[in-house]
Design a protein around this motif. Structure first.
Motif, short mmCIF file in Angstrom:
data_model
loop_
_atom_site.label_atom_id
_atom_site.label_comp_id
_atom_site.label_asym_id
_atom_site.label_seq_id
_atom_site.Cartn_x
_atom_site.Cartn_y
_atom_site.Cartn_z
N GLN A 173 0.83 -1.21 0.00
CA GLN A 173 0.00 0.00 0.00
C GLN A 173 0.86 1.26 0.00
N ARG A 174 2.00 1.23 0.70
CA ARG A 174 2.91 2.38 0.69
C ARG A 174 3.51 2.59 -0.70
N VAL A 175 3.89 1.49 -1.34
CA VAL A 175 4.45 1.60 -2.70
C VAL A 175 3.41 2.20 -3.64
N GLU A 176 2.18 1.71 -3.56
CA GLU A 176 1.10 2.23 -4.41
C GLU A 176 0.86 3.71 -4.16
N LEU A 177 0.90 4.11 -2.90
CA LEU A 177 0.69 5.51 -2.52
C LEU A 177 1.76 6.40 -3.15
N VAL A 178 3.03 6.05 -2.98
CA VAL A 178 4.11 6.91 -3.47
C VAL A 178 4.14 6.92 -5.00
N ARG A 179 3.93 5.78 -5.62
CA ARG A 179 3.94 5.73 -7.08
C ARG A 179 2.84 6.62 -7.67
N GLY A 180 1.67 6.59 -7.05
CA GLY A 180 0.57 7.43 -7.53
C GLY A 180 0.89 8.91 -7.42
N PHE A 181 1.51 9.29 -6.30
CA PHE A 181 1.87 10.69 -6.09
C PHE A 181 2.93 11.14 -7.10
N ILE A 182 3.94 10.30 -7.31
CA ILE A 182 5.01 10.65 -8.25
C ILE A 182 4.46 10.77 -9.67
N ALA A 183 3.62 9.82 -10.06
CA ALA A 183 3.07 9.84 -11.42
C ALA A 183 2.25 11.10 -11.68
N GLU A 184 1.45 11.50 -10.70
CA GLU A 184 0.55 12.64 -10.90
C GLU A 184 1.26 13.98 -10.87
N HIS A 185 2.27 14.12 -9.99
CA HIS A 185 2.83 15.46 -9.77
C HIS A 185 4.24 15.65 -10.33
N PHE A 186 4.96 14.60 -10.66
CA PHE A 186 6.31 14.76 -11.17
C PHE A 186 6.47 14.20 -12.60
N VAL A 187 6.16 12.94 -12.77
CA VAL A 187 6.33 12.31 -14.09
C VAL A 187 5.42 12.97 -15.11
N SER A 188 4.21 13.35 -14.70
CA SER A 188 3.28 14.00 -15.63
C SER A 188 3.82 15.33 -16.14
N ARG A 189 4.74 15.95 -15.39
CA ARG A 189 5.34 17.22 -15.82
C ARG A 189 6.60 17.02 -16.65
N GLY A 190 7.01 15.77 -16.83
CA GLY A 190 8.18 15.50 -17.65
C GLY A 190 9.42 15.13 -16.88
N MET A 191 9.35 15.02 -15.56
CA MET A 191 10.52 14.66 -14.76
C MET A 191 10.74 13.15 -14.78
N VAL A 192 12.00 12.75 -14.60
CA VAL A 192 12.34 11.36 -14.31
C VAL A 192 12.52 11.27 -12.80
N ALA A 193 11.87 10.28 -12.18
CA ALA A 193 11.89 10.14 -10.72
C ALA A 193 12.55 8.83 -10.33
N ASP A 194 13.58 8.93 -9.50
CA ASP A 194 14.27 7.75 -8.97
C ASP A 194 13.79 7.55 -7.53
N LEU A 195 13.00 6.52 -7.33
CA LEU A 195 12.33 6.29 -6.04
C LEU A 195 13.03 5.19 -5.26
N ALA A 196 13.26 5.44 -3.97
CA ALA A 196 13.75 4.42 -3.04
C ALA A 196 12.94 4.51 -1.76
N ILE A 197 12.31 3.40 -1.38
CA ILE A 197 11.54 3.35 -0.14
C ILE A 197 12.35 2.59 0.90
#
Length: 405
Positions: free
Chosen positions: A100-124
């Motif tokens: 659930q934490r992975v799903e939460l963070v991935r959704g936030f990154i996709a909506e607010h960073f990747v959608s703007r054209g950024m590449v996001a390197d995520l580590a939980i």
């Protein structure tokens, strides 16, 4: 309960940072930094629960290769004071499962960073007790590119709009919304808020919610970083000291470049751990004091209610109530006859006062429940903090003067 944390920093070469080294450390991988010709090996690091690179659809496939991505960023920046990336640190709700934490963070990154054209390197990261981590300390590190991703790689020009203060405010508020939706969706009542405690308390008071206002009536705690934890595990004394921070700058012509000096001994009240302990203790004392005052006020209102209830039942006046030795006799007399018009007027007046007191007591009861919740929460926090400090070792306990015993 879930807590809110959203911290942003720009990774600067002038501060001696390498974004390749940062990516290797956060992802727990072995990466080669071609600019410095160094290999950063953190493949044995514990606590990395999830690692992933998210890139916009249609962008170059090699952007999802961690080593290729961050080496390209390093090679593309020529200045000694170059800004390499943006890092965002997030606290994750411990109430949720790992998935659930992975799903939460991935959704936030996709909506607010990747959608703007950024590449996001995520580590939980998940807590590692042997390293002195609090067992609730689930968190995420997100490294973001400062240039937009394209089918050919990264744009040659940085996107300056991403530096906007207004955009940062949007991200902070959005992270709270994403967490709250995830908590509610998975059956939890916990709520987080991106605003300061003072702002949340002022808003609650403005809308007349004394119960919520009371919950925010506490001092904010200070962050205890990894240096303090590591010092405790090694048995070293914890000391706040002056540190050089920021880039090297030339202050005067002909003199060597220097960094800004941050005077931590002037900012910190003791060392960070003792300061945090002091705040925890003050919050506990404040909560207990407020609870005692409210309980005293409740007992006083209940005595007044008993007084006005008696007057309302038998139509007694204030003078009669002062003759304590005659009250039983007057009550017995009025039970056997109808009340006069004057006595009925007294009865109506007393009933109104009693109703007002009942409403006040009901409102006070709600505030009292919040105060008891606050006191219980501060007690739990104090015990949790104390247990965590004890795990870090006897040296820290000596620094705190064994205040927690």
């Amino acid at each position: 309960m879930a807590s809110y944390h959203f911290a942003v920093q720009v990774v600067k070469r002038s501060a001696g940072r390498s974004v390749v080294a940062m990516a290797a450390y956060r992802a727990g991988e072995r990466l080669h930094d071609s600019r410095r010709n160094l290999t950063e090996d953190y493949s044995k690091r514990r606590g990395v629960a999830h690692r992933e690179i998210m890139a916009p659809e249609g962008s170059a496939p090699w952007l999802t290769d961690r080593e290729a991505l961050w080496n390209a960023v390093e090679q593309g920046e020529k200045r000694v004071d170059a800004q390499l990336a943006r890092e965002i640190n997030l606290a994750l709700p411990h109430e949720l499962t790992h998935e659930q934490r992975v799903e939460l963070v991935r959704g936030f990154i996709a909506e607010h960073f990747v959608s703007r054209g950024m590449v996001a390197d995520l580590a939980i990261h998940e807590p590692v007790p042997e390293k002195g981590d609090n067992h609730l300390n689930h968190h995420a590190h997100i490294l973001l590119t400062l240039r937009q991703a394209t089918p050919d790689g990264l744009r040659p020009v940085k996107t300056r709009e991403w530096n906007s203060e207004n955009l940062l405010k949007i991200w902070r508020a959005a992270w709270a919304e994403h967490q709250n939706r995830a908590l509610q969706r998975n059956g939890f009542d916990a709520v987080v808020d991106h605003r300061t405690l003072a702002a949340q308390r002022a808003a609650a008071k403005e809308r007349g919610d004394r119960q919520r206002a009371l919950l925010f009536d506490r001092l904010p705690e200070v962050h205890i970083g990894p240096l303090a934890r590591q010092a405790g595990l090694r048995g070293q004394a914890l000391q706040s000291r002056e540190r050089e921070v920021g880039p090297l700058r030339y202050r005067r012509a002909g003199e060597a470049a220097v960094r800004r000096l941050r005077l931590y001994p002037q900012y910190d009240k003791g060392n960070r751990l003792s300061w945090a302990n002091s705040i925890v203790r003050q919050n506990g004392q404040r909560a207990r004091s407020v609870l005692e005052q409210l309980e005293f006020r409740q007992a006083r209102l209940q005595r007044k209610l008993s007084y006005w209830d008696l007057r309302a039942k038998y139509g007694l006046d204030g003078k009669a109530m002062k003759r304590l030795h005659l009250i039983d006799k007057m009550i017995a007399e009025r039970r056997g006859r109808p009340l006069s018009a004057h006595e009925k007027a007294l009865q109506l007046h007393a009933a109104k006062r009693a109703d007002l007191l009942r409403r006040l007591l009901a409102e006070l009861g709600n505030v009292l429940r919040a105060a008891r919740q606050q006191t219980e929460g501060s007690l739990i926090r104090s015990r949790t903090f104390g247990d965590w400090v004890r795990e870090l070792g006897d040296t820290i306990m000596r620094d705190l003067g064994r205040e927690l015993d």
